[in-house]
Write a protein that holds these residues in place. Structure first.
Motif, short mmCIF file in Angstrom:
data_model
loop_
_atom_site.label_atom_id
_atom_site.label_comp_id
_atom_site.label_asym_id
_atom_site.label_seq_id
_atom_site.Cartn_x
_atom_site.Cartn_y
_atom_site.Cartn_z
N UNK A 114 0.84 -1.20 0.00
CA UNK A 114 0.00 0.00 0.00
C UNK A 114 0.87 1.24 0.00
N UNK A 115 0.48 2.24 -0.77
CA UNK A 115 1.15 3.53 -0.76
C UNK A 115 0.06 4.61 -0.70
N UNK A 116 0.09 5.41 0.35
CA UNK A 116 -0.97 6.39 0.56
C UNK A 116 -0.67 7.75 -0.07
N UNK A 144 -4.27 2.40 -10.22
CA UNK A 144 -3.98 3.33 -9.13
C UNK A 144 -5.29 3.86 -8.55
N UNK A 145 -5.34 3.93 -7.24
CA UNK A 145 -6.53 4.47 -6.61
C UNK A 145 -6.68 5.95 -6.96
N UNK A 146 -5.56 6.65 -6.98
CA UNK A 146 -5.59 8.07 -7.37
C UNK A 146 -4.23 8.49 -7.89
N UNK A 176 -9.09 5.50 -9.79
CA UNK A 176 -9.25 4.13 -10.29
C UNK A 176 -8.79 4.05 -11.74
N UNK A 177 -7.57 4.41 -11.97
CA UNK A 177 -7.04 4.54 -13.34
C UNK A 177 -5.91 3.56 -13.57
N UNK A 217 -1.73 7.27 -5.02
CA UNK A 217 -1.97 6.24 -4.01
C UNK A 217 -2.40 4.97 -4.72
N UNK A 218 -2.06 3.82 -4.13
CA UNK A 218 -2.41 2.54 -4.73
C UNK A 218 -2.21 1.41 -3.73
N UNK A 219 -2.67 0.22 -4.12
CA UNK A 219 -2.48 -0.98 -3.31
C UNK A 219 -1.97 -2.12 -4.18
#
Length: 264
Positions: A114-116, A144-146, A176-177, A217-219
């Motif tokens: 996880x990276x915030x 990527x979440x953002x 969500x890209x 950010x992503x997981x």
């Protein structure tokens, strides 16, 4: 006749050896055109063409003449993330005032649960790396979440310093890209020549949008890392570069240029 044949074989062997050595060196070289301080003071016109840059690598970062967009060099193709956030593949004649390139290779893989934030990503990668004194190129592919990116409109002469030009930056937010982060981590001692620390650009999987990364950010993604212990610097021969005053410390200006505006 026998001696002549032996000499011919020896010459060919030597040529092959030198060729293989040059290939090995290229695989470990980060190529850079111009210096970051030159860009910071407003030298936005360079001689380096896209086709010339492609001789030095297949992956990298940079910008284009007149500061017209952010460069994402990936899989051998060079894209421009324009001021509207849209990305297009550039023509081979497109020129750049500053660019970095490598032939990307994977020397290690860092799994990231996880990276915030971009800052958090940099910290995690730094902990997993070895020496702080060589160059690294990093590639992260996935969803990527953002991602928060920016691009700057093309500038008009007389050019302003970069710290002034980025005040007109356009910021884009992706959620969500799918896409790719391309990063270069340079040692602290390149201060004034390159961007010491991390420098990231992003492009979507369909290669239609991207820019200079301000945050992300992503997981559950993996960072592929290439190590480079050779550095090749090509200096411009333009009058603006040759006559420029590059004696002043621009580190504070660079930090202002690179920072995330949302964290002011």
């Amino acid at each position: 006749m026998i001696n002549t044949k032996k000499r011919s074989v020896s010459i060919l062997t030597a040529i092959l050896f030198l060729f293989l050595c040059s290939l090995a060196q290229a695989d470990n070289t980060l190529y850079q055109y111009s210096t970051i301080d030159s860009l910071l003071i407003g030298n936005y016109d360079g001689e380096l063409t896209a086709v010339e840059l492609q001789k030095h690598g297949d992956t990298g970062l940079g910008t284009f003449n007149s500061l017209d967009g952010e460069m994402i060099f990936i899989d051998g193709k060079i894209f421009k993330a324009k001021a509207d956030g849209k990305a297009v593949e550039v023509e081979q004649s497109q020129r750049s005032p500053f660019a970095e390139a490598v032939f990307f290779k994977t020397d290690s893989i860092i799994k990231i649960d996880s990276s915030k934030s971009l800052e958090n990503l940099n910290e995690q990668i730094t902990k997993a790396l070895g020496s702080e004194n060589i160059f690294y190129t990093i590639r992260i592919d996935g969803t990527f979440e953002s991602v928060r990116t920016r691009s700057v409109p093309a500038q008009q002469k007389p050019y302003r310093p970069l710290v002034e030009a980025v005040k007109e930056q356009h910021i884009f937010k992706f959620s969500k890209i799918e896409g790719s982060l391309i990063g270069i981590k340079s040692p602290a001692y390149v201060k004034g020549i390159g961007v010491s620390g991390y420098h990231w650009h992003f492009i979507t999987k369909d290669r239609t949008a991207g820019g200079h990364v301000l945050d992300c950010s992503f997981r559950n993604l993996a960072a592929k890392v290439g190590n480079y212990n050779n550095f090749s610097l090509q200096l411009p021969e333009t009058t603006s570069f040759l006559d420029a005053d590059l004696t002043k410390d621009k580190e504070k200006e660079l930090k202002k240029v690179e920072k995330n505006p949302s964290k002011d």
